[in-house]
Design a protein around this motif. Structure first.
Motif, PDB file in Angstrom:
ATOM      1  N   PRO A 101       0.810  -1.227   0.000  1.00 12.73           N
ATOM      2  CA  PRO A 101       0.000   0.000   0.000  1.00 12.73           C
ATOM      3  C   PRO A 101       0.844   1.279   0.000  1.00 12.73           C
ATOM      4  O   PRO A 101       0.355   2.337  -0.403  1.00 12.73           O
ATOM      5  CB  PRO A 101      -0.804  -0.103   1.306  1.00 12.73           C
ATOM      6  CG  PRO A 101      -0.834  -1.559   1.637  1.00 12.73           C
ATOM      7  CD  PRO A 101       0.417  -2.160   1.065  1.00 12.73           C
ATOM      8  N   ALA A 102       2.100   1.184   0.406  1.00 10.77           N
ATOM      9  CA  ALA A 102       2.975   2.366   0.407  1.00 10.77           C
ATOM     10  C   ALA A 102       3.124   2.970  -0.987  1.00 10.77           C
ATOM     11  O   ALA A 102       3.504   4.135  -1.121  1.00 10.77           O
ATOM     12  CB  ALA A 102       4.350   1.997   0.962  1.00 10.77           C
ATOM     13  N   LEU A 124       2.631   4.958  -7.916  1.00 10.87           N
ATOM     14  CA  LEU A 124       3.416   3.892  -8.538  1.00 10.87           C
ATOM     15  C   LEU A 124       3.965   4.295  -9.907  1.00 10.87           C
ATOM     16  O   LEU A 124       5.108   3.961 -10.247  1.00 10.87           O
ATOM     17  CB  LEU A 124       2.584   2.606  -8.633  1.00 10.87           C
ATOM     18  CG  LEU A 124       3.340   1.364  -9.087  1.00 10.87           C
ATOM     19  CD1 LEU A 124       4.581   1.118  -8.234  1.00 10.87           C
ATOM     20  CD2 LEU A 124       2.437   0.136  -9.058  1.00 10.87           C
ATOM     21  N   ASP A 125       3.194   5.033 -10.691  1.00 14.31           N
ATOM     22  CA  ASP A 125       3.673   5.495 -11.999  1.00 14.31           C
ATOM     23  C   ASP A 125       4.978   6.279 -11.836  1.00 14.31           C
ATOM     24  O   ASP A 125       5.947   6.062 -12.568  1.00 14.31           O
ATOM     25  CB  ASP A 125       2.646   6.424 -12.669  1.00 14.31           C
ATOM     26  CG  ASP A 125       1.548   5.636 -13.367  1.00 14.31           C
ATOM     27  OD1 ASP A 125       1.740   4.418 -13.582  1.00 14.31           O
ATOM     28  OD2 ASP A 125       0.515   6.235 -13.695  1.00 14.31           O
ATOM     29  N   ALA A 126       4.986   7.191 -10.866  1.00 15.10           N
ATOM     30  CA  ALA A 126       6.169   8.041 -10.646  1.00 15.10           C
ATOM     31  C   ALA A 126       7.349   7.196 -10.162  1.00 15.10           C
ATOM     32  O   ALA A 126       8.496   7.432 -10.559  1.00 15.10           O
ATOM     33  CB  ALA A 126       5.846   9.129  -9.624  1.00 15.10           C
ATOM     34  N   VAL A 127       7.073   6.200  -9.342  1.00 14.74           N
ATOM     35  CA  VAL A 127       8.123   5.313  -8.822  1.00 14.74           C
ATOM     36  C   VAL A 127       8.767   4.535  -9.971  1.00 14.74           C
ATOM     37  O   VAL A 127      10.000   4.432 -10.067  1.00 14.74           O
ATOM     38  CB  VAL A 127       7.534   4.349  -7.758  1.00 14.74           C
ATOM     39  CG1 VAL A 127       8.503   3.219  -7.426  1.00 14.74           C
ATOM     40  CG2 VAL A 127       7.181   5.125  -6.492  1.00 14.74           C
ATOM     41  N   ARG A 132      10.899   6.009   2.714  1.00  8.71           N
ATOM     42  CA  ARG A 132      10.338   4.894   1.959  1.00  8.71           C
ATOM     43  C   ARG A 132      11.346   4.475   0.893  1.00  8.71           C
ATOM     44  O   ARG A 132      11.881   5.308   0.179  1.00  8.71           O
ATOM     45  CB  ARG A 132       9.026   5.324   1.281  1.00  8.71           C
ATOM     46  CG  ARG A 132       8.356   4.182   0.511  1.00  8.71           C
ATOM     47  CD  ARG A 132       7.189   4.667  -0.326  1.00  8.71           C
ATOM     48  NE  ARG A 132       7.633   5.507  -1.440  1.00  8.71           N
ATOM     49  CZ  ARG A 132       6.846   5.956  -2.428  1.00  8.71           C
ATOM     50  NH1 ARG A 132       5.563   5.655  -2.419  1.00  8.71           N
ATOM     51  NH2 ARG A 132       7.324   6.708  -3.387  1.00  8.71           N
ATOM     52  N   ASN A 133      11.597   3.200   0.800  1.00 14.29           N
ATOM     53  CA  ASN A 133      12.541   2.699  -0.205  1.00 14.29           C
ATOM     54  C   ASN A 133      11.817   2.535  -1.543  1.00 14.29           C
ATOM     55  O   ASN A 133      10.606   2.332  -1.568  1.00 14.29           O
ATOM     56  CB  ASN A 133      13.087   1.348   0.268  1.00 14.29           C
ATOM     57  CG  ASN A 133      14.389   0.954  -0.400  1.00 14.29           C
ATOM     58  OD1 ASN A 133      14.910   1.662  -1.272  1.00 14.29           O
ATOM     59  ND2 ASN A 133      14.928  -0.173   0.000  1.00 14.29           N
TER      60      ASN A 133
END
Ligand code: NI
Length: 261
Positions: free
Chosen positions: A12-13, A18-21, A218-219
């Motif tokens: 959930p983090a 997610l797109d940016a990650v 956050r990793n």
């Protein structure tokens, strides 16, 4: 080009960005990413995400901390999930004796052994989580439950050089994460120095255990480049060499170039 062979983008983090990650990972040269599930549910989610992003692959399995109620039906479901074309391995599976409230050791061993057998029967590599359970983990991968032909990785390896030698002899790869960058960690860098370059993998275990200089945050997969940089320092090699070797190792172990039958 790097590969992050262990991160939990299904967590959930990462729900909101997610797109940016994934974009940041690509910008930093991360070619592909492997997301192992920890339950039937998170394994399904990892597969769903892998179908959203070309560079993302999944592994499926029941994590030792989540195995208390694992049933034969759950294991059957894990087996069924391996039929998906983006599933590269069984994991993460293993033993975790760190917390007193973790499932009983006998249950952990049984579920681990059954998933090792499953991997052997399916011809898939395994992703092993071993926390404070080095003796029993080694016993199980030395037993008939494990088929050395399928290979595997001890992810976020935290054991000794002696245990590493046994695992390397069995054909295992060793995965290293953020902790090798931590100042107080003397043990893992020793193993990195000892292990042959053709058996090392780099991982993040995102969202946990961010490497220095991101420690405490956050990793995310982009930070696997920082793990590689530290590995390069320990091995006295240019980071490009580490990138090249760990990428080739990941492609070999997870049969990425050969395709799946
Ligand atoms: Ni993990």
């Amino acid at each position: 080009m790097f590969v992050d062979t262990h991160c939990h983008l299904d967590d959930p983090a990462f729900e909101d960005d997610l797109d940016a990650v994934i974009t940041r990972a690509r910008a930093r040269g991360i070619a592909w990413i492997l997301d192992p599930g920890t339950t039937v549910k998170t394994s399904e989610r990892a597969i769903a995400l892998a179908h959203q992003y070309d560079s993302l692959y999944a592994a499926v399995g029941i994590h030792p901390e989540d195995c208390a109620d694992a049933s034969t039906e759950d294991l059957d479901q894990i087996e069924a999930l391996t039929r998906d074309e983006k599933v590269l391995a069984i994991g993460e599976i293993g033993l975790d004796y760190h917390w007193a409230e973790n499932p009983p050791k006998a249950q952990q061993k049984q579920i681990f052994a059954r998933q090792l057998e499953m991997a052997g029967a399916l011809g898939l590599p395994v992703i092993v989580h071993d926390r404070d359970a080095h003796g029993d983990s080694v016993d199980l991968v030395k037993s008939d439950a494990f088929n050395p032909d399928t290979g595997g990785v001890f992810h976020c390896y935290s054991g000794s050089v002696e245990t590493a030698r046994i695992l390397l002899d069995l054909g295992f790869y060793l995965g290293f994460d953020g902790p090798i960058t931590f100042k107080n960690n003397k043990k893992s860098p020793e193993v990195v120095a000892f292990a042959p370059l053709d058996r090392l993998l780099i991982e993040t275990d995102s969202p946990y255990m961010a490497p220095v200089p991101h420690r405490g945050k956050r990793n995310e997969p982009a930070f696997v480049a920082d793990v590689a940089a530290k590995m390069a320092e320990i091995k006295h090699l240019p980071v490009e060499k580490i990138a090249e070797a760990t990428t080739a190792n990941a492609e070999r172990l997870f049969h990425l170039k050969e395709g799946r039958s």
